[in-house]
Design a protein around this motif. Structure first.
Motif, PDB file in Angstrom:
ATOM      1  N   VAL A 191       0.845  -1.182   0.000  1.00 21.40           N
ATOM      2  CA  VAL A 191       0.000   0.000   0.000  1.00 21.40           C
ATOM      3  C   VAL A 191       0.886   1.240   0.000  1.00 21.40           C
ATOM      4  O   VAL A 191       2.100   1.153   0.221  1.00 21.40           O
ATOM      5  N   GLU A 192       0.273   2.394  -0.258  1.00 19.44           N
ATOM      6  CA  GLU A 192       1.030   3.634  -0.252  1.00 19.44           C
ATOM      7  C   GLU A 192       1.551   3.934   1.156  1.00 19.44           C
ATOM      8  O   GLU A 192       0.997   3.464   2.152  1.00 19.44           O
ATOM      9  N   ALA A 195       6.116   0.498   0.641  1.00 19.61           N
ATOM     10  CA  ALA A 195       7.448   0.554   0.029  1.00 19.61           C
ATOM     11  C   ALA A 195       8.420   1.277   0.943  1.00 19.61           C
ATOM     12  O   ALA A 195       9.591   0.888   1.052  1.00 19.61           O
ATOM     13  N   GLY A 196       7.931   2.318   1.632  1.00 17.90           N
ATOM     14  CA  GLY A 196       8.808   3.054   2.544  1.00 17.90           C
ATOM     15  C   GLY A 196       9.293   2.202   3.694  1.00 17.90           C
ATOM     16  O   GLY A 196      10.460   2.279   4.090  1.00 17.90           O
ATOM     17  N   GLN A 243      13.925  -1.115   6.080  1.00 20.80           N
ATOM     18  CA  GLN A 243      14.535  -2.362   6.537  1.00 20.80           C
ATOM     19  C   GLN A 243      15.698  -2.764   5.642  1.00 20.80           C
ATOM     20  O   GLN A 243      16.725  -3.254   6.122  1.00 20.80           O
ATOM     21  N   ILE A 244      15.546  -2.582   4.328  1.00 22.23           N
ATOM     22  CA  ILE A 244      16.624  -2.905   3.395  1.00 22.23           C
ATOM     23  C   ILE A 244      17.873  -2.087   3.719  1.00 22.23           C
ATOM     24  O   ILE A 244      18.989  -2.613   3.755  1.00 22.23           O
ATOM     25  N   LEU A 245      17.693  -0.797   3.966  1.00 19.67           N
ATOM     26  CA  LEU A 245      18.833   0.063   4.308  1.00 19.67           C
ATOM     27  C   LEU A 245      19.417  -0.328   5.665  1.00 19.67           C
ATOM     28  O   LEU A 245      20.645  -0.355   5.839  1.00 19.67           O
ATOM     29  N   GLU A 250      20.853   2.086  -1.426  1.00 19.38           N
ATOM     30  CA  GLU A 250      19.522   2.644  -1.666  1.00 19.38           C
ATOM     31  C   GLU A 250      18.787   1.837  -2.740  1.00 19.38           C
ATOM     32  O   GLU A 250      19.294   1.645  -3.842  1.00 19.38           O
ATOM     33  N   PRO A 251      17.583   1.345  -2.429  1.00 21.46           N
ATOM     34  CA  PRO A 251      16.877   0.514  -3.405  1.00 21.46           C
ATOM     35  C   PRO A 251      16.163   1.331  -4.478  1.00 21.46           C
ATOM     36  O   PRO A 251      15.785   2.484  -4.258  1.00 21.46           O
ATOM     37  N   ARG A 252      15.992   0.710  -5.620  1.00 26.79           N
ATOM     38  CA  ARG A 252      15.139   1.267  -6.669  1.00 26.79           C
ATOM     39  C   ARG A 252      13.743   0.715  -6.455  1.00 26.79           C
ATOM     40  O   ARG A 252      13.567  -0.480  -6.205  1.00 26.79           O
ATOM     41  N   ILE A 253      12.731   1.571  -6.561  1.00 30.37           N
ATOM     42  CA  ILE A 253      11.346   1.176  -6.312  1.00 30.37           C
ATOM     43  C   ILE A 253      10.562   1.296  -7.614  1.00 30.37           C
ATOM     44  O   ILE A 253      10.566   2.348  -8.257  1.00 30.37           O
TER      45      ILE A 253
END
Length: 337
Positions: A273-274, A302-303, A308-310, A316-319
């Motif tokens: 979700v947003e 996504a945020g 968590q990825i960072l 920095e991930p691409r979304i």
């Protein structure tokens, strides 16, 4: 989404399950397949489907009202979307996913939503691992899920750059639909799927049919508890993080980081979700149904996944959006040094 203002709008939501059942029933009795040959009157359609004429007329009326079937005089025909996606011979067909997994498994489970909300557990529905321990349920879920995952798998394989990569681990990868599509796009890539044992057994049949048995292997296990094989060039987590308890997500991302080679790639694909949790509707509803068999789960943003990825050490991930209004992809690399 605009706020609801009228009783009719509320009724549209409340009675939505009836439209769902009309769609599922039409798939089960072969309405869309019969109409794929061209417009038909109700007598000919009754003969083709084996459904009594009066009952079929009531179903057809609901299908026309829902926009799935068109009516011209006394003839019925498939709506364009039904012709493209609900006819078994169609290239983009995903009717088996709808009539088996959604109708026969997900739909009944949603009756457990109130007990889950009130008590944190379902009265009858099992948790996901127990559910997949039943060979029959695992086969039904996996076979229907496979048909719905091939298309998104092909799109994701084009979205991610894996030229030169030798290995990809698909964690919670089910029957290997995504792994198959990655292997097809990247001839030098060996892929492995980690999932429950019964799911892996079903997956092997699909991989064999695809002629990919030498490129797609299976590792029976539990994504949360099992160790990930080290030295991976890429790790895919598709429809995984949204279906596990929220407090296990950090450990899964940390394990992925440890398993990847320097410069390796993590790919997270899921219903999201947003960030302000305002929608979109389909992503929000999918997260709600996931909660029935994962009461400690939570709808993803996504945020939140990015954070968590960072935190786990990735760059920095691409979304990206994969399925509009439903799923997103985060692609992140482990630092090269």
């Amino acid at each position: 989404m605009e706020s609801i203002r009228t009783a009719e709008e509320i009724s549209t939501i409340a009675f939505g399950f009836m439209a769902s059942k009309a769609l599922f029933s039409a798939l089960h009795v072969g309405v869309f397949d019969a109409l794929a040959k061209g417009p038909m009157g109700v007598d000919a359609l009754a003969k083709a489907t084996g459904i009594q004429k009066r009952r079929l007329t009531t179903l057809l009326t609901a299908l026309v009202a829902s926009g799935l079937v068109e009516k011209d005089g006394s003839s019925y025909s498939n709506a364009p979307g039904a012709q493209d996606y609900l006819v078994q011979d169609a290239k983009a067909y995903f009717g088996d996913y709808l009539r088996y997994q959604i109708d026969r498994q997900m739909f009944p489970m949603m009756t457990e939503l109130v007990p889950v909300l009130e008590k944190g557990e379902a009265a009858e529905a099992p948790d996901y691992e127990a559910w997949m321990a039943d060979p029959n349920e695992a086969r039904l879920f996996s076979e229907s899920q496979h048909s719905g995952s091939l298309g998104p798998g092909a799109v994701l394989a084009k979205m991610v750059e894996l030229e030169g990569a030798k290995s990809l681990l698909d964690v919670g990868g089910g029957t290997g639909a995504f792994a198959i599509m990655f292997a097809k796009r990247y001839p030098g890539l060996a892929t492995w799927v980690l999932d429950f044992a019964n799911v892996c057994e079903v997956g092997k049949t699909f991989v064999e049919k695809a002629g990919m048995s030498d490129r797609v292997g299976f590792i029976p296990g539990n994504a949360i508890e099992s160790e990930f094989p080290p030295g991976q060039d890429a790790i895919l987590m598709s429809y995984l993080l949204g279906g596990v308890p929220a407090d296990t997500i950090p450990g899964l991302v940390d394990k992925a980081y440890a398993s990847l080679k320097p410069g390796g790639m993590l790919i997270v694909h899921d219903f999201m979700v947003e960030d302000d949790r305002s929608g979109p509707p389909l992503a929000a509803l999918w997260a709600l149904q996931h909660m029935v068999y994962t009461p400690e789960g939570m709808s993803l943003t996504a945020g939140g996944v990015r954070q968590q990825i960072l935190k786990s050490g990735f760059e920095e991930p691409r979304i990206e959006v994969l399925i509009a209004g439903m799923t997103k992809v985060l692609i992140a690399k482990k630092p090269a040094a």
